[in-house]
Design an enzyme around this catalytic site. Structure first.
Site, PDB file in Angstrom:
ATOM      1  N   GLY A 473       4.332   0.785  30.674  1.00 40.39           N
ATOM      2  CA  GLY A 473       3.781   2.064  31.094  1.00 40.39           C
ATOM      3  C   GLY A 473       3.113   2.839  29.985  1.00 40.39           C
ATOM      4  N   THR A 474       3.089   2.284  28.781  1.00 40.70           N
ATOM      5  CA  THR A 474       2.584   3.022  27.620  1.00 40.70           C
ATOM      6  C   THR A 474       1.119   2.762  27.311  1.00 40.70           C
ATOM      7  OG1 THR A 474       3.429   1.241  26.229  1.00 40.70           O
ATOM      8  CG2 THR A 474       4.847   3.141  26.532  1.00 40.70           C
ATOM      9  N   ARG A 652      -2.881   5.418  12.264  1.00 39.12           N
ATOM     10  CA  ARG A 652      -4.063   5.366  13.116  1.00 39.12           C
ATOM     11  C   ARG A 652      -3.645   5.487  14.578  1.00 39.12           C
ATOM     12  NH1 ARG A 652      -7.975   1.907  15.803  1.00 39.12           N
ATOM     13  NH2 ARG A 652     -10.029   2.826  15.436  1.00 39.12           N
ATOM     14  N   ASN A 655      -5.462   5.031  20.645  1.00 39.91           N
ATOM     15  CA  ASN A 655      -6.130   5.623  21.804  1.00 39.91           C
ATOM     16  C   ASN A 655      -5.531   7.009  22.030  1.00 39.91           C
ATOM     17  OD1 ASN A 655      -6.649   6.471  24.549  1.00 39.91           O
ATOM     18  ND2 ASN A 655      -7.244   4.384  25.039  1.00 39.91           N
ATOM     19  N   PRO A 656      -6.266   8.080  21.693  1.00 42.11           N
ATOM     20  CA  PRO A 656      -5.708   9.435  21.825  1.00 42.11           C
ATOM     21  C   PRO A 656      -5.269   9.775  23.244  1.00 42.11           C
ATOM     22  CG  PRO A 656      -7.729   9.472  20.521  1.00 42.11           C
ATOM     23  CD  PRO A 656      -7.615   8.088  21.095  1.00 42.11           C
ATOM     24  N   GLN A 662       2.089   9.609  26.111  1.00 45.92           N
ATOM     25  CA  GLN A 662       3.406   9.236  25.608  1.00 45.92           C
ATOM     26  C   GLN A 662       4.108  10.419  24.959  1.00 45.92           C
ATOM     27  OE1 GLN A 662       4.199   5.367  23.752  1.00 45.92           O
ATOM     28  NE2 GLN A 662       2.000   5.055  23.738  1.00 45.92           N
ATOM     29  N   GLY A 728       5.825   5.875  20.411  1.00 47.03           N
ATOM     30  CA  GLY A 728       6.378   6.000  21.751  1.00 47.03           C
ATOM     31  C   GLY A 728       7.754   6.638  21.768  1.00 47.03           C
ATOM     32  N   GLU A 729       8.494   6.525  20.649  1.00 46.95           N
ATOM     33  CA  GLU A 729       9.847   7.072  20.582  1.00 46.95           C
ATOM     34  C   GLU A 729       9.928   8.250  19.623  1.00 46.95           C
ATOM     35  OE1 GLU A 729      12.962   3.755  21.132  1.00 46.95           O
ATOM     36  OE2 GLU A 729      11.299   2.759  20.141  1.00 46.95           O
TER      37      GLU A 729
END
Length: 763
Positions: A473-474, A652, A655-656, A662, A728-729
């Site tokens: 899902g990320t 880096r 993808n903004p 996220q 992501g975390e």
């Protein structure tokens, strides 16, 4: 919700729309239980009604009379499985508690029978008619229950290897001018992903295909093969999409090999879709924790002593722990540090990874204590962190590859309006609402694992990327497509990505925020191999001297330099010179510092993550700062969090657009972990009480009306070819502390136990 626009000169990729957006909104995205099977049977689980004891007998007569029942499997007739070690001890399993192995019961909700029928409805009806006679023993539920055992984590768990220490904490704390001693508690929490914990198994002769949502298809493939005692090459795991993981699907489940064994015996595909409440006990969860923080500082705010003692609950069978002191002892400059992590064993199912496993509970304690210290010093909490900022971690003195913590605080404070804050508690209000501002640091280690990829480029620019990564899902499909498109100079819409299949080149577990850094680095490397072949066709050939120097590491050959640079390539011209219409390359990438057996381990489904504090000469973390406005009604004690602001620096940004999603979700989850989420446990029976979406509280849009995400540009050339740090975390760490710090500012009341509910507020 608002998001800040990225600087066009920033170290960021393009904000491309989701590769899989159309598939998801039209229902074409296929999840594990969606996979079509030829004439499947349906399984339904029967789970234990006690937490400790034995099964005396089953009465299955009533269940067998349900029309359509094919088989009922218990420990008396279940397929025999081989043992598998715990994931965090170098094995595959999320728990070593093996269901249907014997009459013994290790925890509430343990799988004790599987009913197989022609339809889901028949299987469910029969399962509800299974009668079980037990001999129950009084269980131990949690920290204070009689019968629990407690021991230091170090030495019990291969994953937790140190209690970080440096200097003389006791002496420094005794002599400190200002001291803080405080205890903090965090509750049990469950993942509750939207997709249930399903498993479908189909045999084709001696070959097994598993359709199951997994964050590690190679680990599941090899783990199930080990339990069944068959060659791993005969097992294939397929899951192109995962409906939420958050750590709950990172290790092998206790159900998969059982369903595979029953399918083999019946010679028929079997589909299992457990219920929501069963997911609380047949999968892992975040264990409750307790902490004691001791901080000693000078009157100037400089830390001179820090001690963090943590304790975590685990099962009787498994010494699982997350041990977040490896982060909290390194976050700030301090010459004297001590720590200890302990494990408390209870009659519970084994806990496991849950988004930011160590940092969410452990930084709650540290960042709350830092706020308490700032109040005692009469100092702005941001200034306290600035005074204790460091470019070298204190335990080993290793430099951070990059550290943008205070830059994040400055940007977030400006966007939040921190300068308008009146420092005194209870000094800000709006009618009946007391207003509080709070902040906290967030961080997460930059980790990477070995990965392999195959890339195929055609003359017309069409590109195929294959890697056994995972779309949890990320946005994995999107950033892998972007990576290939950028390196090969082809349009994004011409790139096709294939992931989520153990027949593809192996990728790492989608956990520990390593996935982007690992898989994108592998794809970049293979794309550069393709570029090198094409450059060789159009450039003057590398000389023997060039090749010799490159072989011994003195310099790169001209074609290698061209391939790894941003030099554009005329693909059609290169293909003409090459005399081919297709170029395909395969490659295996491993990060610096990875052990020698990394590639072998990668193919066998064993994890070899490196980075974070474990690097040899450096330490790598992503950082952020989070600010929260809290409103507390002075009469009803309702708590509202109308504004969340976070600024983040993570190398880096590939993808903004997907990054913001996220981080936004992480901030909201962090708020949820402070105010809403807790799994309630009946201490008498060691059973989960609120095991459903009606009673387990999660936030909705109205709970968080304003969320702002700020992305800081950061260049880190020390971590991996992609220059990416995991994020992501990152965003759900520290938010719980920021909430409680804001509640103190609003009410003057310090709350150290989560979650905070209105009945906890005293105004």
């Amino acid at each position: 919700m608002t998001v800040a626009a990225p600087d066009p000169k920033a170290n960021m990729g393009q904000p491309a729309p989701r590769y899989d957006a159309a598939a998801k909104v039209t229902g074409r995205a296929t999840y594990g239980s969606d996979m079509p099977l030829d004439n499947p049977a349906y399984a339904f689980l029967v789970t234990s009604a006690i937490a400790r004891g034995r099964i005396n007998s089953f009465d299955l007569d009533d269940a067998r009379h349900v029309r359509g029942v094919i088989d009922i499997v218990t420990h008396e007739n279940a397929p025999k499985l081989k043992e598998s070690k715990l994931f965090s001890n170098g094995g595959y399993a999320g728990t070593t508690i093996q269901p249907l192995k014997s009459a013994d019961i290790a925890h509430d909700g343990e799988i004790i029978a599987v009913v197989v029928a022609e339809s889901y409805e028949a299987a469910r009806e029969a399962a509800n008619r299974v009668k079980v006679s037990y001999s129950a023993i009084a269980p131990s539920a949690s920290f204070d229950s009689p019968g629990t055992t407690k021991a230091a984590a170090k030495g019990q768990n291969a994953q937790f290897k140190e209690d970080p220490q440096v200097g003389d904490f006791a002496k420094a704390f005794e002599e400190a001018e200002v001291k803080i001693t405080a205890s903090y508690d965090t509750p049990t929490q469950h993942h509750n992903p939207m997709e249930l914990f399903s498993t479908s198994c189909a045999w084709m002769g001696d070959n097994l295909v598993i359709y199951e949502p997994s964050q590690y298809v190679y680990g599941l493939k090899n783990g199930v093969a080990e339990q069944l005692g068959i060659d791993a090459d005969k097992v294939r795991v397929v899951n192109p999409y995962v409906g939420g993981g958050f750590g709950s699907r990172g290790s092998m489940t206790p159900r998969t090999a059982i369903i595979a064994g029953i399918a083999k015996r019946l010679n028929r595909p079997i589909k299992l879709v457990p219920t929501r409440d069963q997911g609380f006990t047949i999968a892992t969860y975040r264990a409750e924790t307790r902490h004691e923080i001791k901080l000693g500082a000078g009157r100037d705010g400089k830390l001179v002593a820090l001690r963090h003692e943590g304790a975590e609950v685990s099962s009787r069978a498994d010494a699982y722990c997350v041990g977040g002191t490896k982060t909290t002892t390194r976050l700030y400059a301090c010459p004297n540090v001590d720590s200890l992590v302990s494990i408390v064993r209870a009659d519970r199912n084994t806990p496991g990874f849950m988004r930011s496993p160590p940092e969410v509970p452990y930084l709650f304690a540290l960042e709350s204590a830092m706020d308490e210290l700032a109040v005692k010093l009469n100092m702005d909490p941001i200034e306290l962190r600035r005074i204790n900022d460091t470019t070298n971690e204190p335990i080993g003195g290793k430099p951070y590859t990059t550290r943008s913590l205070m830059a994040c605080f400055d940007e977030a404070a400006k966007a939040f309006g921190w300068g308008q804050r009146s420092a005194a508690p209870k000094s800000m209000s709006d009618g009946d609402w007391l207003i509080g501002y709070g902040c906290a640091a967030t961080c997460y280690p930059t980790q990477m694992g070995p990965a392999a990829a195959r890339v195929r480029l055609q003359r017309d620019g069409r590109t195929r990327v294959e890697i056994a990564g995972h779309e949890i899902g990320t946005g994995a499909y999107t950033i892998l497509a972007q990576t290939a498109a950028e390196r090969l100079g082809v349009p994004l819409e011409k790139v096709a990505v294939f992931i989520g299949d153990s027949d593809l080149p192996p990728g790492p577990v989608a956990g520990g925020s390593n996935s982007t850094a690992s898989t994108c680095s592998a794809v970049m490397m293979v794309c550069d191999q393709i570029r090198q072949r094409l450059f060789k066709a159009v450039m003057p050939g590398d000389t023997l001297t060039d090749k010799a120097k490159e072989t011994i590491g003195l310099s790169q050959a001209p074609t290698t330099q061209a391939a790894r640079s941003d030099r554009p390539l005329d693909i059609e011209k290169a293909f003409d010179a090459l005399g081919a219409g297709v170029v395909e390359e395969y490659g295996e990438w491993k990060p610096e510092g990875a052990p020698l057996d990394s590639f072998k381990a990668m193919h066998s489904g064993h994890v070899r993550l490196v980075g974070g504090a474990a690097m040899k000469d450096k330490i790598a973390y992503a950082f952020g700062a989070e600010f929260v406005e809290v409103r507390v009604n002075r009469y009803t004690h309702e708590i509202r969090a109308p504004r969340l602001v976070g600024a983040f620096a993570a190398g880096r940004i590939m993808n903004p657009r997907t990054t913001r999603s996220q981080l936004m979700g992480g901030l909201i989850w962090g708020m949820s972990s402070a105010l809403l989420e807790a799994t309630e446990i009946d201490e008498r029976t060691a059973r989960y009480v609120n095991d459903n979406f009606a009673d387990y509280l999660v936030p909705v849009n109205a709970d968080v009306p304003g969320v702002e995400v700020i992305l800081l540009s950061e260049q880190d050339d020390h971590i991996n070819p992609a220059g990416a740090k995991g994020l992501g975390e990152l965003a759900n760490v520290g938010t719980n502390a920021a909430i409680c710090n804001a509640i103190h500012h609003a009410t003057g009341q310090r709350i150290r136990k989560l979650p905070v509910r209105l009945e906890n507020i005293e105004v």
